[in-house]
Design a protein around this motif. Sequence first.
Motif, PDB file in Angstrom:
ATOM      1  N   LEU A  78       0.718  -1.409   0.238  1.00 44.29           N
ATOM      2  CA  LEU A  78      -0.144  -0.464   0.163  1.00 44.29           C
ATOM      3  C   LEU A  78       0.821   1.029  -0.344  1.00 44.29           C
ATOM      4  O   LEU A  78       1.891   1.255   0.434  1.00 44.29           O
ATOM      5  N   ALA A  79       0.734   2.456  -0.401  1.00 40.53           N
ATOM      6  CA  ALA A  79       0.773   3.486  -0.011  1.00 40.53           C
ATOM      7  C   ALA A  79      -0.190   4.167   0.397  1.00 40.53           C
ATOM      8  O   ALA A  79      -1.365   4.629   0.416  1.00 40.53           O
ATOM      9  N   LEU A  80       0.586   4.749   1.354  1.00 42.66           N
ATOM     10  CA  LEU A  80      -0.655   5.618   2.711  1.00 42.66           C
ATOM     11  C   LEU A  80      -0.896   7.250   2.283  1.00 42.66           C
ATOM     12  O   LEU A  80       0.298   8.242   2.219  1.00 42.66           O
ATOM     13  N   PRO A  81      -1.911   7.994   2.378  1.00 42.30           N
ATOM     14  CA  PRO A  81      -1.765   9.446   1.671  1.00 42.30           C
ATOM     15  C   PRO A  81      -1.712   9.531   3.738  1.00 42.30           C
ATOM     16  O   PRO A  81      -2.190   9.325   4.237  1.00 42.30           O
ATOM     17  N   MET A  82      -1.139  10.748   3.531  1.00 42.35           N
ATOM     18  CA  MET A  82      -0.890  11.759   4.210  1.00 42.35           C
ATOM     19  C   MET A  82      -0.991  12.926   4.693  1.00 42.35           C
ATOM     20  O   MET A  82      -0.530  13.706   4.071  1.00 42.35           O
ATOM     21  N   ALA A  83      -2.132  13.715   5.640  1.00 39.80           N
ATOM     22  CA  ALA A  83      -2.367  15.195   5.571  1.00 39.80           C
ATOM     23  C   ALA A  83      -1.512  15.927   6.268  1.00 39.80           C
ATOM     24  O   ALA A  83      -2.051  15.708   7.592  1.00 39.80           O
ATOM     25  N   VAL A  84      -0.083  16.833   6.381  1.00 40.30           N
ATOM     26  CA  VAL A  84       0.844  16.850   7.250  1.00 40.30           C
ATOM     27  C   VAL A  84       1.635  18.206   6.949  1.00 40.30           C
ATOM     28  O   VAL A  84       1.791  17.832   6.151  1.00 40.30           O
ATOM     29  N   GLU A  85       1.780  19.282   8.436  1.00 37.85           N
ATOM     30  CA  GLU A  85       2.370  19.674   7.681  1.00 37.85           C
ATOM     31  C   GLU A  85       3.534  20.058   8.533  1.00 37.85           C
ATOM     32  O   GLU A  85       4.741  20.438   7.820  1.00 37.85           O
TER      33      GLU A  85
END
Length: 444
Positions: A78-85
């Motif tokens: 899997l490729a993990l989506p990450m919303a982070v600054e």
Amino acid sequence: MERNPIEGFSKLTKEEKIHKIISDYLDGDETYRTILQQYWNQQPELQKLHDEFSENTISNFYMPYGIAPNFLIDGKLLALPMAVEESSVVAAASKSAKFWLTRGGFTTTIINTKKLGHTHFIMNVETHKLLHFFNFQLKERLMESTNSITENMRARGGGILNIRLIDKTQELPNYYQLKASFNTVDSMGANFINSCLEQFGQTLREEVAKSDHFSDQEKESLQIVMNILSNFTPDCIVRAEVRCPIEDLNDESGISNSEFAWKFKQAVTIAEIEPFRATTHNKGIMNGVDAVVIATGNDFRATEACAHAYAAKDGKYSSLSHCSIEGGVFRFWIDLPISVGVVGGLTNLHPLVKFSLALLGKPTAQELMSILAVSGLAQNFAALRSLITTGIQKGHMKMHLLNILNQLGATEAQKQYFVNYFKDKTVTHHEVITQFNQLKEQQI
């Protein structure tokens, strides 16, 4: 400058809200209007959708949306989506994924999926009388009264699992709970649980009022305080782990495999016994968890609250992750309590959330629980690996370098110069500024 309260703000149009905020709070500076409008989506339909996610919206607050590839989870890549600054979070997760890709990957186990909610009430009555009433009259009526609410959830395999009467009178006079457990299948289930609990409160009131089991005084003493789910879900838990023979660790830092394993275990043990370290340790875990929680449209605040409550469940705040070395095998794992959904809420509305779930193969709620636990464990592994070898700042500050340069207004040529300059050096804020000022003097 003295300000007057804003009356009827929610009833203003977006443009009127912006005008009011700029004129009353920003000295009429119209440059702020430009800032707000820069972050509007250029597709009016999509912007309208974003506006309706929350209240009093005047713009969008964007976060970087990154991808951490090469996660082998339960045999699936899997490729993990990450919303982070935060700098280095995606890079650290990716590095851990690559490290474990050739060592068997991550394995997960769903330990339980039970979620909880309570009707909190006060009643001046002897506990044994209330318990008899609950067992022989109320419990069945509570289940019956929610049949219409639970019908669809039961059809999907979920519903109310159990209801118990909890005596809390030793902690607060006359305080009792109806404690209910739920299976909400692929939804996070907050609205479902709260709807059931509100019906419990109403049914409790009605059944007490018509019962001949209580005196008029006891009936009048009943007060429903609140009906609300709990974000502490210690029975909705997933385990993620990695393991390999110590000789296969082969860390690139230059220390031996046995020393790496020993130092790593010591670092985890310190977090298990020392709350000051555990707080930072668990914060790093949640860097990985929250980034995927946000990307999949779930509630990171609930996730955080639950994780930290669980970390303190034994009376002392401790590490969420654990490590063992037995029979020459290095094992690292996390037990994470987490309640998430893949239907309902933003999952059906936000385009990037839809993309995230598609990227993950449209997981069930249980599969998403596993992915989140793995993301947290990977983040923790990367942080500990750095701490016990090169130190955390070397990698973190290299990722932070571009943030510093952007704050200084560096050109693309200057950025490339600094990337090359710090290729074999440790980045420090002071050194970046010193070198930047020298470049400006040389007009590079």
